[in-house]
Design a protein around this motif. Structure first.
Motif, PDB file in Angstrom:
ATOM      1  N   UNK A   1       1.052  -1.095   0.200  1.00  0.00           N
ATOM      2  CA  UNK A   1       0.291  -0.057   0.352  1.00  0.00           C
ATOM      3  C   UNK A   1       0.859   1.453   0.071  1.00  0.00           C
TER       4      UNK A   1
ATOM      5  N   UNK B   1      -7.929   4.219   0.707  1.00  0.00           N
ATOM      6  CA  UNK B   1      -7.074   3.097   0.747  1.00  0.00           C
ATOM      7  C   UNK B   1      -7.967   2.065   1.539  1.00  0.00           C
ATOM      8  N   UNK B   2      -9.145   2.399   1.699  1.00  0.00           N
ATOM      9  CA  UNK B   2      -9.986   0.837   2.040  1.00  0.00           C
ATOM     10  C   UNK B   2     -10.518  -0.370   0.918  1.00  0.00           C
ATOM     11  N   UNK B   3     -10.767   0.837  -0.619  1.00  0.00           N
ATOM     12  CA  UNK B   3     -10.969  -0.204  -1.721  1.00  0.00           C
ATOM     13  C   UNK B   3      -9.267  -0.722  -2.002  1.00  0.00           C
ATOM     14  N   UNK B   4      -8.403   0.249  -2.262  1.00  0.00           N
ATOM     15  CA  UNK B   4      -7.311   0.090  -2.633  1.00  0.00           C
ATOM     16  C   UNK B   4      -6.636  -2.013  -1.899  1.00  0.00           C
ATOM     17  N   UNK B   5      -7.158  -1.347  -0.494  1.00  0.00           N
ATOM     18  CA  UNK B   5      -6.357  -2.420   0.483  1.00  0.00           C
ATOM     19  C   UNK B   5      -6.996  -4.254  -0.136  1.00  0.00           C
ATOM     20  N   UNK B   6      -8.410  -4.010  -0.382  1.00  0.00           N
ATOM     21  CA  UNK B   6      -8.995  -5.251  -1.281  1.00  0.00           C
ATOM     22  C   UNK B   6      -8.800  -5.033  -2.332  1.00  0.00           C
ATOM     23  N   UNK B   7      -7.556  -4.795  -2.796  1.00  0.00           N
ATOM     24  CA  UNK B   7      -7.151  -5.476  -4.184  1.00  0.00           C
ATOM     25  C   UNK B   7      -7.850  -4.996  -5.392  1.00  0.00           C
ATOM     26  N   UNK B   8      -8.784  -4.320  -5.067  1.00  0.00           N
ATOM     27  CA  UNK B   8      -9.714  -3.414  -6.139  1.00  0.00           C
ATOM     28  C   UNK B   8      -8.612  -2.653  -6.825  1.00  0.00           C
ATOM     29  N   UNK B   9      -8.640  -2.647  -8.302  1.00  0.00           N
ATOM     30  CA  UNK B   9      -8.156  -1.910  -8.919  1.00  0.00           C
ATOM     31  C   UNK B   9      -8.248   0.117  -9.026  1.00  0.00           C
TER      32      UNK B   9
ATOM     33  N   UNK C   1      -2.818  -6.495  -6.694  1.00  0.00           N
ATOM     34  CA  UNK C   1      -3.981  -6.510  -6.857  1.00  0.00           C
ATOM     35  C   UNK C   1      -4.181  -8.118  -5.597  1.00  0.00           C
TER      36      UNK C   1
ATOM     37  N   UNK D   1     -11.100   6.236   2.973  1.00  0.00           N
ATOM     38  CA  UNK D   1     -11.996   5.136   1.510  1.00  0.00           C
ATOM     39  C   UNK D   1     -11.084   5.018   0.620  1.00  0.00           C
TER      40      UNK D   1
ATOM     41  N   UNK E   1     -19.113   7.400  -6.695  1.00  0.00           N
ATOM     42  CA  UNK E   1     -20.246   7.300  -5.623  1.00  0.00           C
ATOM     43  C   UNK E   1     -20.531   8.114  -4.292  1.00  0.00           C
TER      44      UNK E   1
ATOM     45  N   UNK F   1     -15.939   3.129  -8.579  1.00  0.00           N
ATOM     46  CA  UNK F   1     -17.367   2.524  -7.818  1.00  0.00           C
ATOM     47  C   UNK F   1     -17.438   3.136  -6.000  1.00  0.00           C
ATOM     48  N   UNK F   2     -15.985   3.647  -6.355  1.00  0.00           N
ATOM     49  CA  UNK F   2     -16.081   3.867  -4.567  1.00  0.00           C
ATOM     50  C   UNK F   2     -16.102   5.363  -4.355  1.00  0.00           C
TER      51      UNK F   2
ATOM     52  N   UNK G   1      -3.037  -8.139  -2.392  1.00  0.00           N
ATOM     53  CA  UNK G   1      -3.803  -7.292  -1.191  1.00  0.00           C
ATOM     54  C   UNK G   1      -4.886  -8.110  -0.915  1.00  0.00           C
TER      55      UNK G   1
ATOM     56  N   UNK H   1     -11.415   0.816 -10.977  1.00  0.00           N
ATOM     57  CA  UNK H   1     -12.566   0.348 -10.338  1.00  0.00           C
ATOM     58  C   UNK H   1     -12.577   1.507  -9.012  1.00  0.00           C
TER      59      UNK H   1
ATOM     60  N   UNK I   1     -17.644   2.289   3.361  1.00  0.00           N
ATOM     61  CA  UNK I   1     -17.941   3.089   2.918  1.00  0.00           C
ATOM     62  C   UNK I   1     -19.266   3.293   2.702  1.00  0.00           C
TER      63      UNK I   1
ATOM     64  N   UNK J   1     -14.497  -5.894  -7.119  1.00  0.00           N
ATOM     65  CA  UNK J   1     -13.450  -6.620  -8.147  1.00  0.00           C
ATOM     66  C   UNK J   1     -14.537  -7.584  -9.148  1.00  0.00           C
TER      67      UNK J   1
END
Lengths: 252, 280
Positions: free
Chosen positions: A54, B168-176, A80, B166, B187, B183-184, A83, B179, A96, A112
């Protein structure tokens, strides 16, 4: 001796010209909780952000050395993918805001673009919330916004969200520093419960917390790893003078 | 004692002056609304919306072509300006420090302050001359250039307020990254972005100068975007300048319609801010 799940070897991290981490060598063992403690600015957060890559989002950040997840070199894999295998929970609860509790837990899949059957989603959400010990509190409000929950509940929601991806390792970056004592103790007992299924690395500046919940502790000071040992040993007979001084509250 | 009395008086006076000036600032708006309403309301009936303008001397006639034309031009402008504006806004909020972003940001500020008549002339040279005719398309693009900085600014300002954790939360889930933005981040900022769009539309709906060189005006109904069209501000301009009383009346009516449209857009923008606001 069990084989390590994560191995950090001769690891250095820099922001621009500043050296943040110096020659870190660390082996993390499966189904244990490893605490990384040290005074502010010692590089603890940087270290765990390097584990799931990160830190790359900070400009001018670079690293040298290697980190292995099992036998896979993290720095030659796709971040990706890494993570998704190494989940992370942050200092400040960050559900979120546009999503309900249900959507938050399943967001690792939906964001994803992974399509799941409704029944499968329901199962993952229920399982993850149960693992995060939040299910009983929210099961009747699962379609409400996650941001309506209390701080402690939000943090457990974030843990559930990370667990839903079924990660090998869960990184916790001072997960209780923004919470009140009651929520803190709920999270701590949750961590003790969770290590049955997942390996946990927790950053904390609270030595008492490290003593309560971790199996092993690494002490970082000014970017160097001073000492790494089984928590009980380190807290009773620290090898290094600096560790002793930190544990007895002489600085930090 | 006396001193405290003086201070209390000063304090009171200060408060009253603030209220007084706040009131003075809305007085012109109230007068404009009342005046246009008084003059315009008599022109308005169902035929006013459905009929075409009549030649001089004949009674009645409506502004249906101008209403349709305004909608066409606004839709063309929106189709061009909204996607580009949002994308540029995302770029600026994501790259706070880069030199190129700073250049784009400054250019946007300058674009915002370019006189509309200049934009009209540029659109005339670029589009009307090269296409060989006045058209709704060139009008729409001229107005898109005016709308663009409004949308860029509002998108950037909205997204800047979204906390980093916010993302970082998404990126840490492996979301590119892409996206995560789609998506985050978007919205979470939707209310601010939509508000910006509505205010952008409100800004261009009454623009006259660029349209003089581009959409030109047209006494007939036209829905071909490559031909000249009429628009409410053009119609108001042409009719108000004419020597005929009957046309003046229609101009007042059209002004009322235009003002009500803009008011409605502003009110919807307020509602969107309130209802769709995302709590972090």
């Amino acid at each position: 001796m069990e084989s390590a799940i994560l191995k950090i070897e001769n690891f250095y991290a820099y922001f621009g010209e500043t050296e943040i981490l110096k020659n870190i060598n660390l082996s993390i063992f499966p189904n244990q909780t490893t605490a990384i403690m040290g005074p502010s600015g010692c590089g603890k957060t940087t270290l765990i952000r390097c584990i799931n890559r990160m830190h790359e989002f900070v400009q001018n950040a670079r690293v040298s050395g290697k980190i292995f997840l099992y036998d896979q070199d993290i720095y030659s894999s796709n971040p990706i993918v890494i993570r998704r295998k190494i989940g992370m929970v942050f200092q400040k609860p960050n559900p979120f805001p546009t999503m309900s509790i249900y959507e938050n837990v399943i967001s690792g899949f939906t964001l994803n673009g992974i399509k799941l059957k409704k029944s499968e989603k329901d199962r993952i959400v229920e399982d993850s919330l149960k693992k995060a010990e939040l299910w009983d509190e929210v099961k009747n409000n699962i379609y409400r916004k996650g941001t309506f929950l209390s701080g402690g509940q939000q943090q457990r929601l974030c843990i559930a969200r990370a667990l839903a991806m079924n990660p090998d390792i869960l990184l916790l970056d001072e997960p209780t520093s923004a919470l009140d004592p009651k929520s803190t103790s709920a999270i701590e007992s949750l961590i003790i419960e969770l290590k049955k299924t997942v390996t946990i690395i927790i950053v904390t500046h609270n030595t008492a917390q490290a003593a309560r919940i971790s199996d092993r502790t690494a002490f970082l000071y000014l970017g160097e790893m001073i000492e790494y040992d089984i928590t009980e040993k380190m807290f009773t007979v620290p090898k290094d003078k600096r560790t002793e001084e930190y544990l007895t509250g002489k600085f930090g | 004692m006396n001193n405290i009395f003086k201070r209390t008086v000063k304090d009171k006076a200060f408060k009253y002056i603030i209220v007084l000036f706040s009131f003075i600032s809305v007085v012109p708006l109230i007068f404009i609304l009342l005046y246009i309403f008084k003059n315009g309301i008599s022109a308005i009936n169902l035929k006013f919306f459905t009929h075409l303008p009549k030649p001089v001397g004949e009674k009645g006639g409506g502004i249906s072509n101008a209403i349709i034309g305004t909608f066409m031009i606004v839709i063309i402008a929106s189709l061009v300006a909204i996607p580009i504006g949002i994308i540029v806004g995302v770029f600026l909020s994501e790259n706070k420090k880069s030199r190129f972003a700073e250049f784009v940001r400054t250019s946007t500020d300058i674009l915002l302050s370019i006189p509309s008549i200049v934009i009209g002339i540029v659109a005339y040279i670029w589009l009307v001359k090269s296409m060989g005719d006045f058209s709704a398309l060139s009008g729409g693009i001229a107005l898109a250039i005016m709308m663009l900085p409004v949308i860029i600014k509002s998108t950037e300002e909205t997204l800047k307020l979204i906390p980093d954790h916010l993302k970082e939360a998404s990126l840490a889930l492996g979301v590119p990254y892409y996206r995560t933005i789609l998506k985050v981040i978007l919205p979470a900022g939707i209310s601010g972005i939509i508000t910006g769009i509505l205010l952008g539309i409100a800004r261009i709906a009454g623009e006259t100068a660029p349209l003089l060189f581009t959409a030109f005006g047209n006494p007939f109904m036209n829905i071909n975007i490559l031909r000249p069209v009429n628009a409410l501000p053009l119609l108001i301009y042409n009719y108000a300048m004419s020597p005929y009383h009957q046309w003046h009346k229609i101009a007042w009516g059209a002004a009322l319609v235009l003002i009500i449209l803009v008011l409605i857009l502003n009110i919807i923008a307020k509602i969107v801010i309130k209802k769709w606001k995302v709590q972090f």
